[in-house]
Design a protein around this motif. Sequence first.
Motif, mmCIF file in Angstrom:
data_model
loop_
_atom_site.group_PDB
_atom_site.id
_atom_site.type_symbol
_atom_site.label_atom_id
_atom_site.label_comp_id
_atom_site.label_asym_id
_atom_site.label_seq_id
_atom_site.Cartn_x
_atom_site.Cartn_y
_atom_site.Cartn_z
ATOM 1 N N ALA A 292 22.579 -4.757 -10.433
ATOM 2 C CA ALA A 292 21.652 -5.021 -9.330
ATOM 3 C C ALA A 292 20.921 -3.742 -8.914
ATOM 4 N N THR A 293 21.626 -2.621 -8.940
ATOM 5 C CA THR A 293 20.999 -1.340 -8.599
ATOM 6 C C THR A 293 19.875 -1.029 -9.578
ATOM 7 N N LYS A 294 20.136 -1.258 -10.877
ATOM 8 C CA LYS A 294 19.104 -1.010 -11.887
ATOM 9 C C LYS A 294 17.890 -1.901 -11.659
ATOM 10 N N VAL A 295 18.142 -3.195 -11.395
ATOM 11 C CA VAL A 295 17.037 -4.138 -11.185
ATOM 12 C C VAL A 295 16.252 -3.761 -9.935
ATOM 13 N N ASN A 296 16.946 -3.460 -8.858
ATOM 14 C CA ASN A 296 16.266 -3.164 -7.598
ATOM 15 C C ASN A 296 15.494 -1.852 -7.653
ATOM 16 N N ARG A 297 15.983 -0.906 -8.449
ATOM 17 C CA ARG A 297 15.262 0.361 -8.569
ATOM 18 C C ARG A 297 13.919 0.191 -9.266
ATOM 19 N N SER A 298 13.759 -0.902 -9.993
ATOM 20 C CA SER A 298 12.468 -1.149 -10.636
ATOM 21 C C SER A 298 11.389 -1.477 -9.594
ATOM 22 N N SER A 299 11.834 -1.744 -8.347
ATOM 23 C CA SER A 299 10.871 -2.005 -7.264
ATOM 24 C C SER A 299 10.314 -0.719 -6.656
ATOM 25 N N VAL A 300 10.949 0.419 -6.943
ATOM 26 C CA VAL A 300 10.489 1.687 -6.379
ATOM 27 C C VAL A 300 9.058 1.970 -6.851
ATOM 28 N N GLY A 301 8.194 2.292 -5.887
ATOM 29 C CA GLY A 301 6.781 2.525 -6.199
ATOM 30 C C GLY A 301 5.921 1.293 -6.007
ATOM 31 N N ARG A 302 6.555 0.120 -5.913
ATOM 32 C CA ARG A 302 5.810 -1.117 -5.707
ATOM 33 C C ARG A 302 5.612 -1.381 -4.217
ATOM 34 N N THR A 303 4.681 -2.289 -3.941
ATOM 35 C CA THR A 303 4.454 -2.735 -2.564
ATOM 36 C C THR A 303 5.036 -4.129 -2.394
ATOM 37 N N GLU A 304 5.881 -4.294 -1.392
ATOM 38 C CA GLU A 304 6.553 -5.575 -1.148
ATOM 39 C C GLU A 304 6.094 -6.151 0.190
ATOM 40 N N LEU A 305 5.907 -7.472 0.216
ATOM 41 C CA LEU A 305 5.611 -8.157 1.466
ATOM 42 C C LEU A 305 6.920 -8.461 2.177
ATOM 43 N N VAL A 306 7.058 -7.984 3.409
ATOM 44 C CA VAL A 306 8.312 -8.099 4.158
ATOM 45 C C VAL A 306 8.083 -8.873 5.448
ATOM 46 N N LEU A 307 8.937 -9.848 5.703
ATOM 47 C CA LEU A 307 8.926 -10.546 6.988
ATOM 48 C C LEU A 307 9.889 -9.822 7.915
ATOM 49 N N VAL A 308 9.363 -9.266 9.009
ATOM 50 C CA VAL A 308 10.172 -8.462 9.918
ATOM 51 C C VAL A 308 11.120 -9.361 10.709
ATOM 52 N N GLU A 309 12.414 -8.976 10.727
ATOM 53 C CA GLU A 309 13.416 -9.723 11.482
ATOM 54 C C GLU A 309 13.777 -9.035 12.791
ATOM 55 N N GLY A 310 13.684 -7.713 12.838
ATOM 56 C CA GLY A 310 14.026 -6.981 14.050
ATOM 57 C C GLY A 310 14.407 -5.551 13.725
ATOM 58 N N LEU A 311 15.038 -4.890 14.678
ATOM 59 C CA LEU A 311 15.483 -3.520 14.460
ATOM 60 C C LEU A 311 16.639 -3.477 13.482
ATOM 61 N N SER A 312 16.731 -2.407 12.733
ATOM 62 C CA SER A 312 17.853 -2.201 11.828
ATOM 63 C C SER A 312 19.139 -2.021 12.634
ATOM 64 N N LYS A 313 20.229 -2.570 12.149
ATOM 65 C CA LYS A 313 21.510 -2.446 12.847
ATOM 66 C C LYS A 313 22.038 -1.009 12.795
ATOM 67 N N ARG A 314 21.573 -0.239 11.839
ATOM 68 C CA ARG A 314 22.080 1.127 11.677
ATOM 69 C C ARG A 314 21.223 2.181 12.355
ATOM 70 N N SER A 315 19.971 1.810 12.684
ATOM 71 C CA SER A 315 19.093 2.809 13.300
ATOM 72 C C SER A 315 18.046 2.108 14.160
ATOM 73 N N ALA A 316 17.991 2.498 15.425
ATOM 74 C CA ALA A 316 17.010 1.911 16.343
ATOM 75 C C ALA A 316 15.593 2.375 16.041
ATOM 76 N N SER A 317 15.448 3.359 15.171
ATOM 77 C CA SER A 317 14.112 3.851 14.820
ATOM 78 C C SER A 317 13.560 3.174 13.560
ATOM 79 N N ASP A 318 14.347 2.258 12.996
ATOM 80 C CA ASP A 318 13.920 1.548 11.783
ATOM 81 C C ASP A 318 13.833 0.051 12.043
ATOM 82 N N LEU A 319 12.937 -0.592 11.300
ATOM 83 C CA LEU A 319 12.842 -2.044 11.311
ATOM 84 C C LEU A 319 13.511 -2.609 10.067
ATOM 85 N N CYS A 320 13.956 -3.852 10.159
ATOM 86 C CA CYS A 320 14.616 -4.522 9.043
ATOM 87 C C CYS A 320 13.942 -5.866 8.797
ATOM 88 N N GLY A 321 13.777 -6.203 7.559
ATOM 89 C CA GLY A 321 13.213 -7.501 7.196
ATOM 90 C C GLY A 321 13.648 -7.875 5.791
#
Length: 588
Positions: free
Chosen positions: A497-526
């Motif tokens: 899965a790490t190998k497959v997901n790393r193929s997304s690096v450099g690409r642009t992804e459409l993300v539906l925002v769900e809210g703040l990241s649970k690990r950092s209030a300065s980040d969004l998660c979607g």
Amino acid sequence: MQPLRCVLRVQRALHWGPWASVSRLLLSTCGAHSRLHGTACPGAERQEDGVRKDFSSRLAAGPAFQHFLRNASASEEKPSFPEAEDPPPYLTADELRGRQRKVYLETYGCQMNVNDTEIAWSILQKSGYLRTSDLQEADVILLVTCSIREKAEQTIWNRLRQLKALKTKRLRSRGPLRIGILGCMAERLKEEILNREKMVDLLAGPDAYRDLPRLLAVTESGQQAANVLLSLDETYADVMPVQASPGATSAFVSIMRGCDNMCSYCIVPFTRGRERSRPVASILEEVRQLSEQGLKEVTLLGQNVNSFRDNSEIQFNNAVPTNLSRGFTTNYKTKQGGLRFAHLLDQVSRIDPEMRIRFTSPHPKDFPDEVLQLIGERDNICKQIHLPAQSGSSRVLEAMRRGYSREAYVELVHHIRESIPGVSLSSDFIAGFCGETEEDHLQTVSLLREVRYNIGFLFAYSMRQKTRAYHRLKDDVPEEVKLRRLEELITVFREEATKVNRSSVGRTELVLVEGLSKRSASDLCGRNDGNLKVIFPDVEMEDVASPGLRVRAQPGDYVLVKITSASSQTLKGHGLCRTTLKDSAAQR
């Protein structure tokens, strides 16, 4: 001697028609006459004596057994939606009302249980109950349970022991606390729960949520109450689930219930019953309402979601054959007619072009070309397919009664990827099924490496009573071997899965925002189209709809994110702009 009287509730809403008989009646609370449905609560307080005596006197004067036999053969005509029922003769209309008692709901298990919780709450809310998130102030605690594995049930037993102290304390301080078990565990274990935990007041199986007001009313007399009758047609089509989170961006929509596949390891057909599908019209109406509420994503739910078949109207029952995936078979006689999943998916996707559509959990056998073509064509149908394999060994798959070989499964994977470029695949795997050898296990390892899934759900085998495996196979893989094999599968999955997901690096992804990241209030998660979690900084960005305007993304917004790093479970990047589904295709 007084003639024996039992309280029997005819399931009129189910309209059993010509099959109506004593076996289609639900034996329910009746004092000492029934161990399952009327066991007296041994620790009832004196303050309830008057209520119980009044209930008993009305019970004695209530209808006799013959009364229900006459009513059971009533109209065989099935309405499009269940009729409203009169109060049972042993309860008044006022006793069926919640009278603003507070209900605390806890949900365990799959997405279907999340949806079931919303259905149960919708029914109780209409009866006058209030919902609370504070356990201490609850008058009623309902646990929506899972039985898929032994560990899931053990979690509930542990929780009941924790609640026992709360219930004992409540009896000393104020009115009694009622505790109920809902869902699959209630259906599987039935009276064992009432016998083992006397503090449980009610049981309601997955098809009995309409009966919750009556069951709760009965428990007020100090009796235990249960309804674990499975239905051939209950879909709760007329019940609009109440969303627990007002600010949610997504929702689950149940489109069918039950399963006919009868895989040898699976308890679902015995806890959820036979397959039956909601009318298409009721599903479309629910999705429209969710769209009007501003939700941006719906997930169509079912135990075997892509075997959907609406036979609610006679004109749907044509002789059109069922198309299966190439090389796949069923464990039941091939069904004919009805509006199929491709039709439903087409209609749902047309309601709101800005609403994402997902579905789960499918069976690999039910992916005909028309479904794959539709997913590939529509921008708002997510290019993500859950394809449960369970094993990479054809021998084990045959023992599981999955209806396909490894070779047929791999061919389907190739066909899906050809039909839907860039599709994200997820899967389920079971480690240590009956008779699994080391060679079988290594074949599963090799399938993980060959397919390279984006998301995986992996578990050690847990034998369930009532299943075909329980009756015909031997759970002969030692527990330590199961766990070792499971760890190996998890390790391999993460690597790939790490190998497959790393193929997304450099690409642009459409993300539906769900809210703040649970690990950092300065980040969004979607989540992206493939249902992978995406983390990115909560900073101002351009708004495509308003050139020159800079905005901060909010839950429910679509954001284009440039991916900069990836792990086996998460993508990270930085937001480029707020956009729409319609505009995003041209911008990527």
